[in-house]
Design an enzyme around this catalytic site. Structure first.
Site, PDB file in Angstrom:
ATOM      1  N   GLU A 137       0.906  22.490  23.170  1.00  0.00           N
ATOM      2  CA  GLU A 137       1.496  23.448  22.482  1.00  0.00           C
ATOM      3  C   GLU A 137       2.636  24.063  22.929  1.00  0.00           C
ATOM      4  OE1 GLU A 137      -0.197  27.509  20.867  1.00  0.00           O
ATOM      5  OE2 GLU A 137      -1.871  26.106  21.292  1.00  0.00           O
ATOM      6  N   SER A 279     -12.411  22.124  20.793  1.00  0.00           N
ATOM      7  CA  SER A 279     -12.263  20.833  20.456  1.00  0.00           C
ATOM      8  C   SER A 279     -13.506  19.945  20.735  1.00  0.00           C
ATOM      9  CB  SER A 279     -11.025  20.286  21.123  1.00  0.00           C
ATOM     10  OG  SER A 279     -10.706  20.693  22.599  1.00  0.00           O
TER      11      SER A 279
END
Length: 322
Positions: A137, A279
């Protein structure tokens, strides 16, 4: 723990944190790969792990997804999906140059940070990004602008030692999966040094990260041990372990699945906390609970701090019928 007769299961109170597991951005990213496979058939290529969880990745591989590190590993005649963490601008630019069919599964909350960074740059500000070096990210966010225009700040010491080009012309953005408390400390240092620094209009740390950390804080003090289900490369999962320890859990452990649990860790434990990173699929939580029931007389208490109703829509090209 009370004395247990031979053959009897010891009692275990299991505090189940809620919210936990998949967030809307992860759910959307996985659906993008699944829907791409439905529309285009296998194989569909995915640049980097779609989300940081091997169980998710392996399931998609069985469906026909092929995971690669870089775009040059993808043939031009097959679709490619970019991961939920976001990518530098150079990646879709290269895909366009090669006339590839590509789908961007970047979480909309990460995309919001990208837009903020570009807006600040257009107003002539240097941008500080609070995040972890090398995380996908962070690489994606820093890649939205030319080299040197975004400066990475990882710690409070970084914030104290950073020397700006123009102290009155700074802006701040953050990685979405950080510890809320750690980030607040870094922001406080920066605000003290640079009162004029432009802050995010709304929190960059995403709602799911914030909610999962709040749920861990709500159970941590009651726990002899906190188990966080998640991958070792999952930032938000690792932060849950840190938050649990700081919030009062005697011990906190990150485990990928029930198979990774060190049952010696549970010797003498009668109060267990359980959560999952954003996740990690819920079936991994269910498997841990099943493994617990085989060894303990389990009483489950779900501790819910908020309800999540966020849904992110799929790209228009995937919403249309095949």
């Amino acid at each position: 723990m009370p004395h247990v007769k031979k053959g009897e299961k010891p009692d275990m109170t299991l505090y189940l944190a809620a919210p936990r597991g998949f967030c809307a951005g992860v759910d959307r990213a996985i659906q993008i790969v699944e829907r791409s496979l439905e529309l285009h058939g296998a194989p569909v290529y995915v640049r980097h792990e779609i989300v940081h969880n091997r169980h998710v990745v392996e399931r998609l591989e069985r469906m026909g997804a092929v995971f690669v590190d870089e775009l040059d590993e993808c043939p031009e005649d097959r679709p490619v999906v970019f991961s939920a963490h976001g990518v530098p601008k150079s990646v879709p630019a290269e895909a366009k140059r090669r006339n590839m069919v590509f789908l961007d599964a970047t979480c909309p909350l990460v995309s919001k940070v990208h837009v903020e960074a570009e807006r600040h740059a257009s107003q002539g500000r240097d941008i500080l990004l609070i995040g972890h070096e090398g995380h996908p990210e962070v690489i994606g966010t820093m890649g939205q602008l030319p080299d040197g225009q975004i400066i990475l700040i990882e710690t409070e010491d970084d914030a104290r030692n950073f020397t700006p080009r123009d102290a009155d012309n700074l802006a701040l953005v953050t990685q979405t999966t950080l510890s809320v408390d750690d980030t607040a400390g870094i922001i406080a240092v920066l605000q003290d040094r640079f009162p004029a620094i432009a802050l995010p209009y709304k929190e960059d740390i995403c709602y799911a990260t914030t909610n999962r950390q709040a749920a861990v804080k709500a159970i941590a003090e009651r726990c002899d041990l906190l188990l966080v289900i998640g991958a070792s490369n999952s930032s938000n999962s690792k932060r849950l372990v840190e938050v649990g320890e700081l919030a009062g859990s005697d011990k906190a452990r990150l485990v990928a699945s029930a198979r990774e649990i060190d049952w010696n860790d549970l010797s003498g434990v009668s109060k267990l906390g359980l959560t999952a990173g954003a996740s990690a699929p819920e079936y991994l939580v269910e498997q841990v609970i099943a493994a617990m029931r085989m060894r303990f007389n389990v009483t489950i208490e779900e501790v819910e701090v908020t309800k999540e109703k966020v849904i992110f829509r799929l790209p228009k090209s995937l919403r249309e019928p095949a």
